[in-house]
Design a protein around this motif. Structure first.
Motif, PDB file in Angstrom:
ATOM      1  N   LEU A  54       0.810  -1.186   0.086  1.00 42.70           N
ATOM      2  CA  LEU A  54      -0.097   0.063   0.083  1.00 42.70           C
ATOM      3  C   LEU A  54       0.876   1.244  -0.030  1.00 42.70           C
ATOM      4  O   LEU A  54       0.472   2.278  -0.637  1.00 42.70           O
ATOM      5  N   GLY A  55       1.892   1.344   0.750  1.00 47.29           N
ATOM      6  CA  GLY A  55       2.784   2.275   0.631  1.00 47.29           C
ATOM      7  C   GLY A  55       3.515   2.649  -0.549  1.00 47.29           C
ATOM      8  O   GLY A  55       3.531   3.668  -0.988  1.00 47.29           O
ATOM      9  N   VAL A  56       3.870   1.600  -1.237  1.00 45.55           N
ATOM     10  CA  VAL A  56       4.443   1.683  -2.647  1.00 45.55           C
ATOM     11  C   VAL A  56       3.182   2.340  -3.712  1.00 45.55           C
ATOM     12  O   VAL A  56       3.617   3.375  -4.076  1.00 45.55           O
ATOM     13  N   ILE A  57       2.283   1.846  -3.572  1.00 40.43           N
ATOM     14  CA  ILE A  57       1.061   2.511  -4.389  1.00 40.43           C
ATOM     15  C   ILE A  57       0.744   3.855  -4.266  1.00 40.43           C
ATOM     16  O   ILE A  57       0.804   4.695  -4.960  1.00 40.43           O
ATOM     17  N   LEU A  58       0.683   4.192  -2.697  1.00 41.52           N
ATOM     18  CA  LEU A  58       0.407   5.579  -2.272  1.00 41.52           C
ATOM     19  C   LEU A  58       1.809   6.531  -2.830  1.00 41.52           C
ATOM     20  O   LEU A  58       1.756   7.730  -3.263  1.00 41.52           O
ATOM     21  N   PHE A  59       3.063   6.225  -2.540  1.00 40.04           N
ATOM     22  CA  PHE A  59       4.242   6.639  -3.126  1.00 40.04           C
ATOM     23  C   PHE A  59       4.019   7.053  -4.673  1.00 40.04           C
ATOM     24  O   PHE A  59       4.335   8.140  -5.252  1.00 40.04           O
ATOM     25  N   PHE A  60       3.662   6.118  -5.518  1.00 44.50           N
ATOM     26  CA  PHE A  60       3.466   6.347  -6.614  1.00 44.50           C
ATOM     27  C   PHE A  60       2.249   7.450  -7.136  1.00 44.50           C
ATOM     28  O   PHE A  60       2.462   7.990  -8.086  1.00 44.50           O
ATOM     29  N   HIS A  63      14.031  19.952 -14.440  1.00 42.38           N
ATOM     30  CA  HIS A  63      14.820  20.076 -13.048  1.00 42.38           C
ATOM     31  C   HIS A  63      13.933  19.400 -12.087  1.00 42.38           C
ATOM     32  O   HIS A  63      14.545  18.442 -11.413  1.00 42.38           O
ATOM     33  N   GLY A  64      12.504  19.541 -12.195  1.00 42.04           N
ATOM     34  CA  GLY A  64      11.753  19.047 -11.149  1.00 42.04           C
ATOM     35  C   GLY A  64      11.681  17.485 -11.124  1.00 42.04           C
ATOM     36  O   GLY A  64      11.565  16.879 -10.096  1.00 42.04           O
ATOM     37  N   GLN A  65      11.786  16.807 -12.430  1.00 44.74           N
ATOM     38  CA  GLN A  65      11.891  15.488 -12.487  1.00 44.74           C
ATOM     39  C   GLN A  65      13.255  14.889 -11.870  1.00 44.74           C
ATOM     40  O   GLN A  65      13.326  13.765 -11.569  1.00 44.74           O
ATOM     41  N   LEU A  66      14.476  15.689 -12.074  1.00 48.10           N
ATOM     42  CA  LEU A  66      15.475  15.268 -11.290  1.00 48.10           C
ATOM     43  C   LEU A  66      15.413  15.136  -9.953  1.00 48.10           C
ATOM     44  O   LEU A  66      15.922  14.068  -9.140  1.00 48.10           O
ATOM     45  N   VAL A  67      14.713  16.076  -9.315  1.00 49.46           N
ATOM     46  CA  VAL A  67      14.654  15.983  -7.883  1.00 49.46           C
ATOM     47  C   VAL A  67      13.476  14.746  -7.504  1.00 49.46           C
ATOM     48  O   VAL A  67      13.787  13.939  -6.569  1.00 49.46           O
ATOM     49  N   LEU A  68      12.654  14.602  -8.216  1.00 50.34           N
ATOM     50  CA  LEU A  68      11.805  13.365  -7.983  1.00 50.34           C
ATOM     51  C   LEU A  68      12.409  12.181  -8.059  1.00 50.34           C
ATOM     52  O   LEU A  68      12.315  11.147  -7.520  1.00 50.34           O
ATOM     53  N   GLY A  69      13.427  12.093  -9.297  1.00 48.86           N
ATOM     54  CA  GLY A  69      14.137  11.009  -9.567  1.00 48.86           C
ATOM     55  C   GLY A  69      14.982  10.648  -8.215  1.00 48.86           C
ATOM     56  O   GLY A  69      15.159   9.410  -7.819  1.00 48.86           O
ATOM     57  N   ALA A  70      15.540  11.788  -7.734  1.00 42.20           N
ATOM     58  CA  ALA A  70      16.596  11.456  -6.486  1.00 42.20           C
ATOM     59  C   ALA A  70      15.534  10.848  -5.173  1.00 42.20           C
ATOM     60  O   ALA A  70      16.074  10.210  -4.530  1.00 42.20           O
ATOM     61  N   ALA A  73       1.519   9.790  -5.241  1.00 39.70           N
ATOM     62  CA  ALA A  73       2.178  11.164  -4.799  1.00 39.70           C
ATOM     63  C   ALA A  73       3.042  11.505  -6.071  1.00 39.70           C
ATOM     64  O   ALA A  73       3.337  12.717  -6.395  1.00 39.70           O
ATOM     65  N   LEU A  74       3.883  10.460  -6.432  1.00 38.71           N
ATOM     66  CA  LEU A  74       4.969  10.912  -7.453  1.00 38.71           C
ATOM     67  C   LEU A  74       4.322  11.322  -8.915  1.00 38.71           C
ATOM     68  O   LEU A  74       4.495  12.393  -9.507  1.00 38.71           O
TER      69      LEU A  74
END
Length: 232
Positions: free
Chosen positions: A10-16, A29-36, A18-19
């Motif tokens: 469930l945590g993995v799904i909720l992370f996706f 540049h924002g995607q670079l932050v999300l990647g990190a 939010a992502l």
């Protein structure tokens, strides 16, 4: 993950979720932050795992990234929002794999593996049939992919893991295409096969990643004379 596998999934799904929402409002540049951030989450999730699971996860990331480059950048079967390969995608594949494993380790699945695998097979088959008969876009390519998935699901060495990954991917593909993070092309370039958005066979690629990771990990550990636990 080991003590509360359903909560981890469930945590993995909720992370996706939010992502995906965050990615809609950013540029490169924002995607670079999300990647990190996604890499940090993946590494944190891997920390308590065995050497075998860590190696499998990293191999899934490696193989999946290679296939993403081929499928999206070079072949153009699907296209991400900014027409690139977002840097959160490679570690995202690792989280999908771990989410699928966790789902396969829940009490329900461990006590009723055949029921679980049968339900997943029926769901995949129904999706494929709907893509050929009911859905707005004809999905011949997806039906072929489902055939590949069902073969590994019913004959592979880790069917509950494949089934768990299927369910995580099912949500991820529907969510990601619905909010416009990526889109599958209506016709497969070079092959002329009609595809849905998402195609029903999208999970077949993920299962191939898992098959490669499980097989290569077992070979590596045997080469080092390390006992290889049986898959879940």
């Amino acid at each position: 993950m080991r003590n509360r596998p359903a909560l981890f999934t469930l945590g993995v799904i909720l992370f996706f979720v939010a992502l995906g929402l965050a990615d809609r409002g950013v540029q490169l540049h924002g995607q670079l932050v999300l990647g990190a951030i996604t890499w940090v989450v993946l590494l944190a999730a891997m920390r308590p795992l065995s050497t075998e699971r860590r190696l499998q996860t990293l191999l899934v990331v490696l193989v999946a990234t290679g296939m993403e480059v081929v499928g999206s950048v070079l072949w153009g079967v699907y296209t991400y929002r900014l027409h690139n390969l977002p840097l959160f995608v490679p570690p995202g594949h690792g989280l999908v794999y771990l989410g699928g494993i966790s789902l396969s380790q829940t009490t329900f699945v461990r006590s009723r593996p055949r029921v679980f695998v049968g339900a997943v097979a029926a769901c995949a088959a129904a999706w494929a049939v709907a893509g050929l008969t009911l859905l707005p876009r004809l999905d011949v390519g997806g039906a072929i992919g489902v055939s590949v998935f069902l073969f590994f699901l019913l004959r592979g060495r880790a069917p509950t893991i494949y089934g768990g990954v299927f369910l995580v991917v099912l949500f991820l593909e529907i969510w990601g295409t619905a909010i416009g993070l990526w889109q599958w092309h209506a016709i497969t370039p070079g092959l002329g096969l009609p595809m849905g958005n998402p195609p029903s066979g999208a999970m077949s690629g993920y299962v191939l990643f898992d098959v490669v990771a499980l097989a290569v990990t077992a070979r590596i550990l045997r080469g080092r004379h390390v006992p290889v636990p049986a898959p879940a």
